[in-house]
Enzyme design. Structure first.
Site, PDB file in Angstrom:
ATOM      1  N   GLU B 142      -0.895   0.978   2.477  1.00 19.61           N
ATOM      2  CA  GLU B 142      -2.198   1.198   3.119  1.00 19.61           C
ATOM      3  C   GLU B 142      -2.762   2.588   2.830  1.00 19.61           C
ATOM      4  O   GLU B 142      -2.964   3.397   3.748  1.00 19.61           O
ATOM      5  CB  GLU B 142      -2.106   0.963   4.631  1.00 19.61           C
ATOM      6  N   GLU B 313      -0.159  -8.557   4.832  1.00 14.08           N
ATOM      7  CA  GLU B 313       0.248  -8.503   6.241  1.00 14.08           C
ATOM      8  C   GLU B 313      -0.770  -9.300   7.043  1.00 14.08           C
ATOM      9  O   GLU B 313      -1.943  -8.968   7.067  1.00 14.08           O
ATOM     10  CB  GLU B 313       0.291  -7.052   6.756  1.00 14.08           C
TER      11      GLU B 313
END
Ligand SMILES: [Zn+2]
Ligand SMILES: [Zn+2]
Ligand SMILES: [Zn+2]
EC number: 3.2.1.23
Lengths: 631, 631, 631
Positions: B142, B313
């Protein structure tokens, strides 16, 4: 116990020629106590080691000579400017890394060892000199006020590392306890560990929680050092004046080292700056204060002081520090004072004797105006003094209902609220309101309470972790016990319990999911759950559910567990049901009307701005009613 | 293409004895992928150079032995504490000048060359060891999460100066490009140029824009260095998991170095913390997430990944990091997963396998509870696995409508919004909503797209500057093209175009004044313009106006230009008119109902909390409908 | 007096070849003035000591050659980058301790003595060169814009200590004046005194007030140094262009050193960012600006300039710096310009000639578009020029009503508001609105005014302390005088007066309690008091009370005192009563309609977005009406 009155006085602020007249007027007003000294360090020691006791000696002489009893405050909340020259690194540092400088008060870091020695030194000197002449002591002033417990200084960092070494012995044990493996946060040395500020995203909650425990311990140690110094030279009882809704240190632990708990009660400022009141309540109680907030603190400090407690500073008129500062409704100064006595206070002291014309608090009312004429509060104080003179001696009394309030849980949910607004204090205050709205008197208990046998009903809401003592007490309690919401789901390090919590005596349940939300979940039978809902697997009976079927209230015999935060309607309904089940009489009180029972009397206080009726009696706005305690 | 499922797993968080059972349950659930490693640096290298591969070797063995395919993450988002001792200046610095310290994750500055070498070193070591054994790679984690792209460190300042030297060659050219003469801001040396923070009032937008381009380039370079290191030792495809609405770096550019794009989809957290939803929408979709936000990202990452994209995710239950964290409505975990496949995902992986009982994310649900029992998401994952097993292979498909989204435009309007709330992402999302409310499927395109020939309708809103490629593509497009508002009014340096923009193929117009406003300007025929209105001089036909006559929609043949930001009503009406003009069938969908067409199927998703009808079918709350694709 | 027009021009922003045409068009438009130079330091002196006058010589030649008169600005608001290399400590520092860096403008600390010398040096050089060629001077640009008066730098701290030494002579006297005994805040040396930022809770208000007086004095001294330098070489009048609602320094004191006051009028930006308007007013006047805010400043700068004043920068279209930046309603550019003349302006200059395509203000409209075509403002400027050519000469005129506005009182109530929102400027503006709503023209007076004999009615609201001069003037005033609320309750050091204030000539009263509140206290006869109420003991007549009986308006002969802040209804009613008592004719004006009388004309301005009627005349939206002054 004889109930007494007092005031806070600053002889150093006034010409010495005024002192005798001031003392005489205090005595004439019916005051017993006069607190002095707590901001006077620069007058006592204008330069390092240059002590000037003469003026303070004479002030004590004048006051005691007028028949007043002196409470002497140690002046450690206001170290003089030269202290900073001596200890340039003594300042607290804020979470952004900025030093919190000289120029107001409380400009010290609790962890600075050099300053702690200075505090002990001045306390020792005062105790040596006045140990036999004063009737009580106050350590420092309002620990934690102005957000001063948490400091991110180098001194705090070093002391935190030492504290961690003592608590965890090895970094392996610390890493395991905190779960540092989670994001490669493991430490190889205690010297690698920083304070939990300025991290990229939130720090490990175990790290943050350790810092919160450490910071509280530093306050306890700072206070204890002064207490030890005073005790070495004086037999007079020692108090500290806690501040409303300051929760960054454990008041029970500080209180354990003291003889008397006291707190500073400013109902109107609190309403606007810390109660968390709705706009409607702010409007309704603007000139009265919140109807439950003071009572909650009274009951809290009765616990902190193990039944010996005072209001050390009672608001006498408008103050200067709230967002707005209106004048109290006529009658409120009297009402607040009597409410303290109704909750068992030994003494109520008004802050301050005379309004100061200068500096930060020049707009803070006193009993006297700056020109020494009586202010509004003076007349109400006089009335209280007259009424008290006719009142009987009283003895402490147990309430039928108990509520456990825990500082560590407050820190835990600040560290990890999971939903905006989740707060232990707020949850406890809401349930306390629910009980009070039913006319019930309440005792507040610490989280290590080992005996609930005196209570028909005990509430244990939002407790991070049940201590062994409390778990055993719940198991043994003859009365009803209500746990939850969010009770005992975590370890003391803030980790999810294994097996899943809560571990409740007699009420087997496991929380398999917790959720938070900004809206409300309606209950089948009225009222709603807000902010928090835990989903339990349990064998217990489900006696309340949300409209969509989620269990809200579980029951197993005399044990109950609540899974969510009830709104006012739900709290009143559910607590009313429990109270009646516990055999307690309840009264559905309207907003603003509140009841408190002592051993002999029933007090009814009207916080509303309009008259209200209670059992056929009309109580004026801001007035109170005294009835015999119902049998 | 076979569509697959997976999960994220942290063997280092659990006893090794649990691994085989975990692996077996994953395989039994129907999972193909297991992502590991991305936060494990401190376990792999507990001290500098002291490598511990054994446990990870065994974890890979166990997982692959159970038939799972491993996605290995490089652990560079969580450098261990010793890294900071080695590189004390590696931390990012916030805009106020405070370092962003150790104790959570992402505590590095993308510009620190020493840390970049460490990242390459660990990536190389992992690729050497696991290059043949893993099925895919993930770089870091991320990028940009927790606002970590922009750093005001010394390392960033030095690298920025180098970047400026390369871009502008001389300060004379830089001064001219930025218009530094404006306020005597000229530089005589690149070493005089600071980062654009802490200026007295806003910095030169050209200065700020250069910094934004530089900062994005640093992310690209950081990622590319890892990719090169991995490619040297592995043929497995490489991905990165982008985070929702993180726009501080150019995902297309990072994506160009990767094989697969993936993103992390947390619909409920996003609704509350980044969608910018109205209070009504937050209420309506609290337990479902925004009906368009995920789809927008799916379509975006299909572009970033050049048709190869995953959800790395996927939210399986309540999370821990949003303002509030409710539980998804039953069915939503399945719905979100199927929605990703409907938009062309190759794989959907749930984060995480088992809820961790400790550290920052202990309240983040997994497929399993902390005690290893199945959580809500587990059952819905199982259903998706069953359904997917019966679903056919699929091939990528073009949508009939395209929308250009551009990171540089996002930075430009952050630098110079001209009116509070003006935002490229928000504008694109609003128009995307308008298209989706008409039942249209959309492709998102990068700003250098050179071919629009496949699209019946293309939208180019809020583009800082048309690239030569895109301008040519618009000129050549056989379909309709809608530009504006605020498209091509500026140079890439953020200066007003000369002659005045926009420079649109086939639609001559000049914006002579731009205004922003907090209120709405009603259109003659319904709906309104909000926030932005440019006043154009043009020879084109004006086909929509505000009530006071200002041109809102211009037309010249198949080219259209919009001068303001339409509200929902205006967007639906105007886009509906364009879609019909383009020969596209439209459906007026109610709130919460959304359609997505693949090559063979039409999916209808009900994001509402109540059942809704679609062409005679009743779709339950949080349910989906699969129909044959209409011909 | 002949009224003239002008514009602001930046030859350094444009090709030299454009200058002659620009000059010709300015002259053709009817402009007299062209302001240049004030941001051009880096072009004048690109390196330390390397002076480049040639281009500026030629610019002055071209402009004067076209018949224009040049206003030359000293460029000290934009020191070049090399200045910072020369004086690295010249930056201002914000209250958090962060330096305020290079990259925009106003990046200097007023207290830095090295920079002050540089400012004098460049002013001297410009005056030497252009002293005979320019028609007027402007010092610096918008002192205080971007919050630049208060600096917490080391330079400021050192200068503050010197200032304190001069003011108080000894720390004993300082300690006494400030009441430092209050919290042991006594100082033993001036070198112990820090600036009043970063204290734990609020600093002593006397400390903060001293810093505010010092900071204002530093601006005065900075400006005076430039003025002296210019005067040594030029006879042209000197002005400064003050910015709207910048109150951190005393404009009267700066003005005393200047020949002309001028201010920069951006009505629409001000409405949204500093007026403090209600949402309803923001909506109603979004494209017009507040109906009273400009007039208030016109009247203020007429006082600051002792009748010689200009609008140096007049908004010609949308700007770039407000929260939103809409276009003015057609007509407003003309209306604003005429309103300035109606209040006595000598000149109105539009900012700026041509919109710049680059840098911070590229979205700020000019009279010309960036491509040199006329913008909206150009046409309205042309109309004003035509109308002005036909208008007669005018002479200054006294208004019948006076209002005292005082910078020190602004600082005092910022330091100690006592209730959120209490603000001297806001109180004065509210009362000014009340007067304007009655059709009254107003003079604004400084707090040391010694003669009120020309006024039928004088208002003295919220004055920290009455000067001896003003007290004598009130005593001698033949007209009505209204003091209060919150007037003369304190000493100049912010301490409560002894005996209690106010000390009002002819109206004996003592304020025994002051309160603030967020709600309203209704008056018996309509309207309400908000925010502030002082409780007075007085022998004077009480002619208005709150509904609960608190005196609101006292009267003793022609002296009146107001105890609270009236809302709009109360202000209009009470001021109307006073005006009629003073023999003034009043007109009940509707919202948005405003009247201003000059010596010969009555101007009626319609700020509303719809037509309104005035005495039988219909005035279009954004239009004005000129009638003969009523006799
Ligand atoms: Zn800082
Ligand atoms: Zn290699
Ligand atoms: Zn000279």
């Amino acid at each position: 116990m004889t109930r007494t009155l007092g005031t806070c006085y600053y002889p150093e602020h006034w010409p010495e020629a005024w002192w005798p007249e001031d003392a005489r007027r205090m005595a004439d007003l019916g005051l017993t106590w006069v607190r002095i000294g707590e901001f006077a360090w620069s007058k006592i020691e204008p330069a390092p080691g240059a002590l000037r006791w003469d003026w303070l000696d004479r002030a004590v002489d004048v006051l005691t000579g007028a028949g007043l009893r002196v409470v002497m405050g140690t002046p450690t909340a206001t170290p003089p400017r030269w202290m900073l020259t001596k200890h340039p690194d003594m300042l607290a540092v804020d979470a952004q890394g900025h030093p919190r400088g000289f120029g107001s008060r409380r400009h010290y870091c609790f962890s600075h060892r050099g300053y702690r020695k200075e505090a002990v030194r001045i306390a020792t000197l005062m105790a040596e000199r006045y140990g036999d002449r004063v009737a009580a002591w106050q350590t420092d002033n309002e620990y934690g006020c102005h957000d001063t417990v948490l400091s991110y200084s180098d001194a705090a960092r070093d002391a935190f590392r030492d504290w961690l070494r003592r608590r965890y012995q090895t970094t392996d044990q610390l890493n395991a306890a905190w779960g540092n493996v989670f994001w490669s946060m493991d430490y190889a040395s205690f010297d690698e560990i920083d304070l939990p500020n300025l991290t990229v995203t939130e720090p490990n909650p175990s790290h943050a929680m350790a810092f919160r425990r450490f910071a509280s311990d530093e306050v306890v140690a700072f206070n204890r050092a002064q207490v030890d110094a005073i005790r070495a030279h004086s037999d007079a009882p020692i108090a500290h004046n806690y501040m409303g809704r300051v929760t960054e240190f454990d008041h029970y632990e500080v209180g354990a080292d003291l003889d008397i708990a006291s707190w500073d009660s400013y109902p109107m400022g609190f309403l606007l700056d810390r109660v968390g009141a709705s706009e409607a309540d702010k409007q309704a109680y603007l000139r009265q204060g919140d109807p439950d907030f003071q009572a909650f603190h009274h009951d809290l400090y009765r616990a902190v002081g193990r039944d010996r407690w005072w209001v050390m500073e009672q608001q006498p008129g408008p103050v200067n520090w709230a967002p707005w500062n209106p004048a109290p409704l006529p009658g409120m100064v009297r009402l607040w004072s009597w409410e303290a006595f109704a909750h068992g206070a030994e003494a109520v002291c008004w802050f301050r004797w005379r309004q100061a014309p200068m500096a930060q608090e020049q707009q803070h009312a006193g009993l006297l105006r700056p020109d020494s004429a009586p202010a509004q509060g003076f007349h109400e104080a006089a009335q209280v003094a007259r009424e008290l003179a006719e009142a009987p001696e009283v003895a402490p009394v147990r309430a039928p209902v108990a509520l456990v309030f825990d500082y560590a849980s407050q820190w835990a949910w600040e560290v990890q609220p999971q939903g905006q607004g989740f707060d232990h204090f707020g949850l406890c205050l809401d349930l306390y309101r629910g009980l009070r709205g039913l006319g019930l008197s309440v005792d507040i208990l610490p989280p290590d309470s080992a005996d609930l046998s005196g209570y028909a009903l005990t509430l244990v809401p939002g407790l991070l972790n049940l201590s062994d003592a409390l778990r055993a007490a719940i198991a043994a309690a003859p009365g009803l016990v209500l746990t939850g919401p969010r009770t005992d789901l975590k370890s003391p390090e803030i980790a999810i319990r294994t097996p899943l919590g809560p571990d409740l005596p007699g009420l087997p349940a496991q929380s398999v999911m917790e959720e938070t939300f900004p809206d409300r979940r309606q209950l089948e039978r009225g009222g709603a759950i807000k902010l928090w809902l835990e989903h339990l697997e349990t064998e217990a009976d489900v006696i309340e559910r949300t409209a969509d079927g989620t269990p809200v209230l579980l029951r197993a015999g005399r044990r109950f567990h609540l899974t969510g935060w009830p709104d006012r309607d739900a709290a009143r309904r559910l607590l009313g049901m429990l109270a009646r089940e516990a055999g307690l009489g309840t009264i559905e009180l309207p907003d603003g009307l509140r009841v408190r029972d002592t051993g002999t009397e029933r007090f009814v206080f009207n916080y509303a701005a309009h008259p209200q009726e209670f059992e056929g009696h009309l109580i004026a706005a801001a007035d109170l009613l005294r009835l015999p305690r119902p049998s």
